[in-house]
Motif scaffolding. Structure first.
Motif, PDB file in Angstrom:
ATOM      1  N   ARG A   1       6.485  15.538 -12.175  1.00 21.09           N
ATOM      2  CA  ARG A   1       7.429  16.578 -11.728  1.00 21.09           C
ATOM      3  C   ARG A   1       8.379  15.942 -10.718  1.00 21.09           C
ATOM      4  NH1 ARG A   1       4.619  21.916  -9.814  1.00 21.09           N
ATOM      5  NH2 ARG A   1       3.773  20.511  -8.201  1.00 21.09           N
ATOM      6  N   TYR A   2       9.566  15.582 -11.182  1.00 26.26           N
ATOM      7  CA  TYR A   2      10.504  14.807 -10.356  1.00 26.26           C
ATOM      8  C   TYR A   2      10.831  15.499  -9.036  1.00 26.26           C
ATOM      9  CZ  TYR A   2      14.777  12.623  -8.683  1.00 26.26           C
ATOM     10  OH  TYR A   2      15.714  12.019  -7.889  1.00 26.26           O
ATOM     11  N   HIS A   3      11.192  16.784  -9.088  1.00 25.13           N
ATOM     12  CA  HIS A   3      11.687  17.469  -7.886  1.00 25.13           C
ATOM     13  C   HIS A   3      10.584  17.718  -6.864  1.00 25.13           C
ATOM     14  CE1 HIS A   3      15.734  17.968  -9.386  1.00 25.13           C
ATOM     15  NE2 HIS A   3      15.238  18.394 -10.545  1.00 25.13           N
TER      16      HIS A   3
ATOM     17  N   ILE B   1       0.863  -1.191   0.000  1.00 33.71           N
ATOM     18  CA  ILE B   1       0.000   0.000   0.000  1.00 33.71           C
ATOM     19  C   ILE B   1       0.895   1.235   0.000  1.00 33.71           C
ATOM     20  CG2 ILE B   1      -1.744   1.278   1.303  1.00 33.71           C
ATOM     21  CD1 ILE B   1      -2.693  -1.411   2.434  1.00 33.71           C
ATOM     22  N   PHE B   2       0.587   2.183  -0.867  1.00 34.06           N
ATOM     23  CA  PHE B   2       1.431   3.372  -0.984  1.00 34.06           C
ATOM     24  C   PHE B   2       0.588   4.582  -1.345  1.00 34.06           C
ATOM     25  CE2 PHE B   2       1.318   1.160  -4.990  1.00 34.06           C
ATOM     26  CZ  PHE B   2       1.208   2.138  -5.957  1.00 34.06           C
ATOM     27  N   ARG B   3       1.156   5.754  -1.093  1.00 32.74           N
ATOM     28  CA  ARG B   3       0.496   7.014  -1.433  1.00 32.74           C
ATOM     29  C   ARG B   3       1.366   7.793  -2.418  1.00 32.74           C
ATOM     30  NH1 ARG B   3      -3.033  10.650   1.158  1.00 32.74           N
ATOM     31  NH2 ARG B   3      -2.968   9.449   3.091  1.00 32.74           N
ATOM     32  N   LEU B   4       0.775   8.202  -3.529  1.00 34.94           N
ATOM     33  CA  LEU B   4       1.453   9.066  -4.496  1.00 34.94           C
ATOM     34  C   LEU B   4       1.111  10.506  -4.148  1.00 34.94           C
ATOM     35  CD1 LEU B   4       0.604   7.030  -7.729  1.00 34.94           C
ATOM     36  CD2 LEU B   4       2.750   6.969  -6.416  1.00 34.94           C
ATOM     37  N   ASN B   5       2.121  11.271  -3.738  1.00 37.64           N
ATOM     38  CA  ASN B   5       1.874  12.630  -3.243  1.00 37.64           C
ATOM     39  C   ASN B   5       1.802  13.682  -4.339  1.00 37.64           C
ATOM     40  OD1 ASN B   5       1.842  11.731  -0.541  1.00 37.64           O
ATOM     41  ND2 ASN B   5       4.079  11.717  -0.501  1.00 37.64           N
ATOM     42  N   GLU B   6       1.988  13.260  -5.597  1.00 36.04           N
ATOM     43  CA  GLU B   6       1.834  14.123  -6.778  1.00 36.04           C
ATOM     44  C   GLU B   6       1.294  13.234  -7.893  1.00 36.04           C
ATOM     45  OE1 GLU B   6       3.310  16.914  -8.777  1.00 36.04           O
ATOM     46  OE2 GLU B   6       3.566  18.373  -7.181  1.00 36.04           O
TER      47      GLU B   6
ATOM     48  N   LEU C   1      16.090   6.049  -9.004  1.00 35.03           N
ATOM     49  CA  LEU C   1      16.433   7.477  -8.943  1.00 35.03           C
ATOM     50  C   LEU C   1      17.916   7.673  -9.225  1.00 35.03           C
ATOM     51  CD1 LEU C   1      16.506   8.735  -5.210  1.00 35.03           C
ATOM     52  CD2 LEU C   1      17.036   6.415  -5.950  1.00 35.03           C
ATOM     53  N   PRO C   2      18.355   8.936  -9.492  1.00 30.76           N
ATOM     54  CA  PRO C   2      19.768   9.204  -9.768  1.00 30.76           C
ATOM     55  C   PRO C   2      20.653   8.931  -8.545  1.00 30.76           C
ATOM     56  CG  PRO C   2      18.391  11.024 -10.513  1.00 30.76           C
ATOM     57  CD  PRO C   2      17.525  10.147  -9.675  1.00 30.76           C
ATOM     58  N   LEU C   3      21.885   8.546  -8.791  1.00 24.53           N
ATOM     59  CA  LEU C   3      22.830   8.170  -7.740  1.00 24.53           C
ATOM     60  C   LEU C   3      23.027   9.277  -6.703  1.00 24.53           C
ATOM     61  CD1 LEU C   3      25.045   6.487  -6.403  1.00 24.53           C
ATOM     62  CD2 LEU C   3      26.626   7.228  -8.191  1.00 24.53           C
TER      63      LEU C   3
ATOM     64  N   PHE D   1       9.824   8.508  -0.535  1.00 19.38           N
ATOM     65  CA  PHE D   1      10.919   8.432  -1.504  1.00 19.38           C
ATOM     66  C   PHE D   1      10.712   9.406  -2.661  1.00 19.38           C
ATOM     67  CE2 PHE D   1      10.394   4.370   0.560  1.00 19.38           C
ATOM     68  CZ  PHE D   1      11.683   3.991   0.881  1.00 19.38           C
ATOM     69  N   LYS D   2      11.828   9.835  -3.247  1.00 16.62           N
ATOM     70  CA  LYS D   2      11.823  10.548  -4.517  1.00 16.62           C
ATOM     71  C   LYS D   2      11.935   9.530  -5.643  1.00 16.62           C
ATOM     72  CE  LYS D   2      14.179  14.359  -4.996  1.00 16.62           C
ATOM     73  NZ  LYS D   2      15.252  15.386  -5.007  1.00 16.62           N
ATOM     74  N   GLY D   3      11.754   9.997  -6.885  1.00 16.58           N
ATOM     75  CA  GLY D   3      11.987   9.126  -8.031  1.00 16.58           C
ATOM     76  C   GLY D   3      10.794   8.269  -8.400  1.00 16.58           C
ATOM     77  N   SER D   4      11.066   7.206  -9.154  1.00 16.46           N
ATOM     78  CA  SER D   4      10.024   6.314  -9.662  1.00 16.46           C
ATOM     79  C   SER D   4       9.828   5.117  -8.739  1.00 16.46           C
ATOM     80  CB  SER D   4      10.393   5.817 -11.062  1.00 16.46           C
ATOM     81  OG  SER D   4      10.501   6.902 -11.965  1.00 16.46           O
ATOM     82  N   LEU D   5       8.636   4.522  -8.817  1.00 19.30           N
ATOM     83  CA  LEU D   5       8.321   3.319  -8.052  1.00 19.30           C
ATOM     84  C   LEU D   5       7.995   2.194  -9.027  1.00 19.30           C
ATOM     85  CD1 LEU D   5       7.530   1.672  -5.508  1.00 19.30           C
ATOM     86  CD2 LEU D   5       5.229   2.692  -5.705  1.00 19.30           C
TER      87      LEU D   5
END
Length: 443
Positions: free
Chosen positions: A64-66, A17-22, A110-112, A91-95
């Motif tokens: 919007r990544y940032h 279960i997860f929430r997408l904040n954007e 996500l980027p290193l 987390f940032k980035g893709s899931l």
């Protein structure tokens, strides 16, 4: 070289279960999703919000990544450690969610450099000394890229990675790369601790990562497999004594002090020298009870452990016999003795003979020993054994006196924190622990 994107395995469960904040777009069809989502694994298929999905992998990419982030519920941290618990993480980035081993695996992409900002904040306090943070950023970046190179090399050669050697008298195993086929690294202490942006980072962490961007530890034009642990116990260990039998010239045993304390030996493969070293507390960078320094390296749950440099553990016969039988899967009967067979340069046991009334077996390497003798992980395998209350040859009590916390290879985090507090610069810290390495900006 350009900055790579990483795949980090976060959690493994039949339901996520997860929430997408954007707004996130689901690949490959680009359908937008926001808010709370539920993914299940049932009957060999993925179900998204109770609707069957004709895919084996779901990938949610932020528009919007940032600005975007996603939150995963009930992520287990400290897996099999004494402070294991669940928490919600952001987390940032893709899931990416994929089917793996008859359940679901959640992967963060996500980027290193963004990954490193989180790692530094997760591995230690985000208010640490700048020189320590810079040193750790370079170590973590180097380790990460060395692991991805190793994974790619293994895939190209199709070589089966072997980490177990077994005979009737001996069981030797090390733990390193065999667990992660579909992502670069995991998010827990088995790899390096990564908790997304859950642990609030600070400007100083972002500055440390930015000012060392692309900087790597190198040896003979190869990225160093730069390891680290909480406390080496005063002497660091070599790579080959902990993992596969491959010598890395920059991961050798070093004294964690400008000089060796008088009356001690630097080579603790000798049992008498190891006994003297472990039963005492010679001077070392990591021999400290300075709470300000320790708080730089240790987050709140790490500070639940109070003894790092030297520690003591007592087992009653019945408890130890039951523990060893359960953890090893073998019935030793009563435990008669724990005999050092082979030690590394830091005094860490590479091989330990367990003598029981029904079975005698030599086990190794260091983490297998730590797993067998603890409900979670023994602090380290650098320990000596005392037996008490012996009746008819059966000890009633075993006392383990030990040194250090972790495998002891490479950077000693508490020692590095003390070096930073004493005014050493990040390059001096790194070249103290990684002898023969150089620091190079590669992107």
């Amino acid at each position: 070289m350009t900055e790579p994107h990483l795949r980090i395995g976060i959690m493994y469960h039949p339901e996520i279960i997860f929430r997408l904040n954007e707004t996130y777009l689901l690949a490959p069809n680009g359908v937008p999703y926001e808010g709370i989502q539920k993914v299940n694994y049932r009957d060999g298929k993925i179900w998204l919000n109770d609707e069957l999905v004709d895919e084996e992998t779901l990938v949610f990419n932020p528009v919007r990544y940032h600005e975007a982030s996603f939150e995963l519920n009930d992520v287990t941290i400290g897996i099999q450690f004494h402070w294991e618990r669940k928490e919600d993480q952001t987390f940032k980035g893709s899931l990416e969610i994929m089917i793996e081993n008859d359940q679901l695996t959640a992967i963060n992409i996500l980027p290193l450099e963004d990954y490193l900002v989180s790692v530094i904040s997760s591995e230690m306090s985000a208010t640490s000394n700048m020189e320590l943070l810079k040193a750790h950023a370079i170590v973590s970046r180097s380790w990460m890229l060395a692991q991805t190179q190793k994974s790619n090399s293994l895939k190209e050669t199709e070589k089966i990675y072997q980490s177990i050697s077994e005979t009737p008298e001996e069981y030797i195993r090390w733990y390193d790369r065999e667990d992660h086929l579909n992502f670069d690294v995991c998010a827990d202490d088995h790899c390096q601790r990564y908790q997304g942006i859950t642990r609030q980072s600070t400007k100083i962490v972002e500055q440390a990562v930015a000012e060392t961007r692309g900087m790597l530890l190198m040896n003979n034009d190869k990225i160093c497999d730069a390891r680290f642990s909480k406390s080496c116990g005063g002497i660091s260990e070599t790579f080959e004594n902990v993992w596969e039998p491959e010598v890395h010239p920059y991961l050798q045993s070093i004294i964690d002090n400008p000089t060796l304390s008088e009356g001690y030996q630097a080579d603790l493969t000798n049992e008498e020298a190891a006994q003297k070293w472990i039963r005492n507390a010679p001077e070392a960078f990591c021999n400290t009870h300075d709470k300000e320094v320790l708080s730089q390296v240790l987050n709140d749950y790490d500070q639940e452990t109070t003894d790092f440099y030297r520690w003591k553990l007592t087992y009653q016969q019945t408890d130890l016999a039951e523990l060893i039988a359960r953890k090893s899967g073998r019935d030793f009967g009563s435990i008669l003795d724990l005999i050092p067979v082979e030690r590394g340069f830091s005094g860490r046991l590479i091989k330990l003979k367990i003598v029981g009334s029904k079975l005698t077996l030599t086990i190794g390497k260091e983490l297998e020993i730590r797993k067998t003798l603890s409900e979670s992980h023994l602090y380290s395998s650098a320990f000596v054994v005392d037996k008490q209350n012996i009746t008819d040859g059966i000890p009633g009590e075993f006392i383990l006196t030990g040194a250090g916390w972790g495998h002891g290879v490479g950077l000693c985090q508490i020692g590095a924190a003390m070096m930073g507090a004493k005014g050493y610069k990040y390059d001096e810290i790194l070249l103290h622990y990684f002898r023969g390495a150089s620091i190079s900006k590669e992107y």
